[in-house]
Design a protein around this motif. Structure first.
Motif, PDB file in Angstrom:
ATOM      1  N   MET A   1       7.934  25.291 -11.843  1.00 45.18           N
ATOM      2  CA  MET A   1       6.319  25.209 -12.150  1.00 45.18           C
ATOM      3  C   MET A   1       6.053  25.205 -13.557  1.00 45.18           C
ATOM      4  O   MET A   1       5.348  24.509 -14.129  1.00 45.18           O
ATOM      5  CB  MET A   1       5.663  26.550 -11.636  1.00 45.18           C
TER       6      MET A   1
ATOM      7  N   ASP B   1       6.139  21.897 -14.293  1.00 44.33           N
ATOM      8  CA  ASP B   1       5.347  21.027 -13.536  1.00 44.33           C
ATOM      9  C   ASP B   1       5.684  20.194 -12.455  1.00 44.33           C
ATOM     10  O   ASP B   1       5.225  18.996 -12.315  1.00 44.33           O
ATOM     11  CB  ASP B   1       4.266  20.317 -14.731  1.00 44.33           C
ATOM     12  N   GLU B   2       6.553  20.528 -11.637  1.00 40.39           N
ATOM     13  CA  GLU B   2       7.391  19.705 -10.616  1.00 40.39           C
ATOM     14  C   GLU B   2       6.610  19.971  -9.542  1.00 40.39           C
ATOM     15  O   GLU B   2       6.077  21.110  -9.115  1.00 40.39           O
ATOM     16  CB  GLU B   2       8.895  20.067 -10.618  1.00 40.39           C
ATOM     17  N   LEU B   3       6.326  19.023  -8.568  1.00 44.52           N
ATOM     18  CA  LEU B   3       5.853  19.040  -7.167  1.00 44.52           C
ATOM     19  C   LEU B   3       6.984  18.570  -6.267  1.00 44.52           C
ATOM     20  O   LEU B   3       7.597  17.466  -6.373  1.00 44.52           O
ATOM     21  CB  LEU B   3       4.549  18.138  -7.202  1.00 44.52           C
TER      22      LEU B   3
ATOM     23  N   ASN C   1       3.852  23.235  -4.881  1.00 44.66           N
ATOM     24  CA  ASN C   1       4.466  23.530  -6.315  1.00 44.66           C
ATOM     25  C   ASN C   1       4.854  24.911  -6.505  1.00 44.66           C
ATOM     26  O   ASN C   1       5.155  25.449  -7.588  1.00 44.66           O
ATOM     27  CB  ASN C   1       3.282  23.096  -7.283  1.00 44.66           C
TER      28      ASN C   1
ATOM     29  N   TYR D   1       0.658  24.212  -0.608  1.00 47.22           N
ATOM     30  CA  TYR D   1       1.449  24.164  -1.552  1.00 47.22           C
ATOM     31  C   TYR D   1       2.274  25.635  -1.966  1.00 47.22           C
ATOM     32  O   TYR D   1       2.824  25.770  -3.079  1.00 47.22           O
ATOM     33  CB  TYR D   1       0.441  23.880  -3.088  1.00 47.22           C
TER      34      TYR D   1
END
Length: 382
Positions: free
Chosen positions: A101, A104-106, A121, A243
């Motif tokens: 997180m 900012d990785e999905l 996420n 998510y």
């Protein structure tokens, strides 16, 4: 010079970057928006998602005679506390999720056997993925089903027959999804009334629904959040992910127009039934519809994934608390890593700049010349 923004402000910046609970969280909240969707300050994480700690955020000490020796990223500070306070190798998955997180990785993967996409996420590696779980494999769900009539009767009395008083006395009664991402997926047809968010009971609503609250407590339901949810007549909820894969979603049917309400997760579809439980994984794409000409009401629970270790649950709870009260991170750092803090420098008076000033400067020059070079950024975590 280091930025001197107070810790709550830094956490606030992080909160504004949350995607999608909630605890959750998760609802919905986390929630981390380790349970995505909503501000941790408001305890609204509708769709769970791990909180994003931007790399530019720093933890600084501004309220104590001790000062940090170096600037510290908020995400680094939280990781340090997790490692030292819990001292468990099992904390690795939680820390890895927190770091994803921070970057900012999905996580997104098409699962061929389920014919759907898992998108998170807030992603804990290695947890089992199924569209629907059998809730009655768990004692708390069987007990909740056995006590369904108590909850249904209380809900009918307070939320339906006593709706005017509920609107007057309740907290955030029948609110929409807490952020734009969730609102777009759920639309105006889906509204909630919270009893618990991110493991924290609503101080007002629990007294309006005392029997439901008592049962959730006495039956040891592994809640991250608990709330009533309603769906308007002749409405749909578009396919979406919540998510977060470390929470499963469970529903108890309270007032269902049976045969006209269903939820689809991947390739599988189930119908709600009055007094019965459903459990499914909302990190998978899922959609719902109510084709009836009347409202659909459920008790919705987000519960810990059964494959999480107890230490991992406690670690996630700590992150919830850190986002809600960021000052606890500094307090815990002082206890667990006192070496990060140093006495504040003694203010110099005019005497420091008289006859001894040249000697003082020489001493400082010699000390500087004899010291080893340090990496840019001042060392520490920064």
């Amino acid at each position: 010079p280091f930025p001197t923004a107070p810790l709550p402000e830094l956490a606030g910046r992080m909160q504004r970057l949350l995607l999608g609970a909630c605890l959750l969280l998760i609802h919905h909240a986390a929630a981390f928006s380790f349970l995505g969707g909503g501000s941790p300050t408001q305890l609204r994480f509708r769709n769970t998602a791990l909180p994003l700690a931007p790399s530019r955020s720093r933890l600084t000490s501004s309220s104590s005679p001790l000062a940090l020796k170096a600037q510290i990223k908020f995400a680094d500070a939280v990781e340090t506390v997790l490692k030292k306070q819990f001292k468990s190798k099992k904390m690795r998955r939680v820390i890895d999720s927190w770091r994803r997180m921070d970057r900012d990785e999905l996580y997104s993967k098409h699962l061929e056997d389920l014919d759907t996409v898992q998108e998170c996420n807030s992603y804990i590696q290695g947890l089992k993925v199924k569209t629907f779980w059998d809730p009655y494999d768990y004692e708390w769900a069987r007990a909740l089903r056995d006590n369904a009539k108590t909850i249904q009767d209380e809900f009918q009395r307070v939320a339906i027959e006593g709706s005017s008083e509920l609107n007057e006395k309740g907290n955030n009664v029948w609110v929409t999804a807490a952020n734009s991402t969730s609102a777009q997926a759920y639309g105006p047809s889906w509204k909630t009334l919270a009893l618990m968010d991110r493991c924290v009971w609503d101080p007002i609503n629990v007294h309006l629904f005392p029997e439901t609250t008592r049962l959730l407590r006495e039956l040891d339901v592994p809640c991250i959040e608990a709330f009533f949810a309603r769906m308007l007549p002749e409405s749909k909820i578009n396919a979406h992910s919540d998510y977060c894969n470390f929470a499963l979603t469970s529903h108890l049917g309270l007032d269902i127009p049976e045969g006209q309400c269903s939820i689809t997760v991947g390739k599988d579809t189930r119908e709600w039934r009055n007094g019965e439980m459903l459990m499914f994984d909302t990190s998978l794409m899922h959609a719902a519809e109510n084709t009836a000409d009347r409202m659909r009401y459920i008790l919705m629970l987000r519960v810990w994934h059964p494959e999480l270790a107890p230490e991992e649950v406690e670690g996630i709870k700590y992150i919830f608390a850190a986002l809600e009260e960021p000052e606890i991170v500094e307090q815990d750092l002082r206890q667990l890593s006192p070496e990060l803090f140093a006495p504040a420098p003694t203010p110099r008076g005019p005497a420091d700049f008289n006859e001894g000033s040249a000697a003082n400067r020489a001493d400082r020059r010699r000390a500087k010349k004899g010291s080893k070079a340090r990496p840019a950024g001042g060392g520490g975590f920064a």
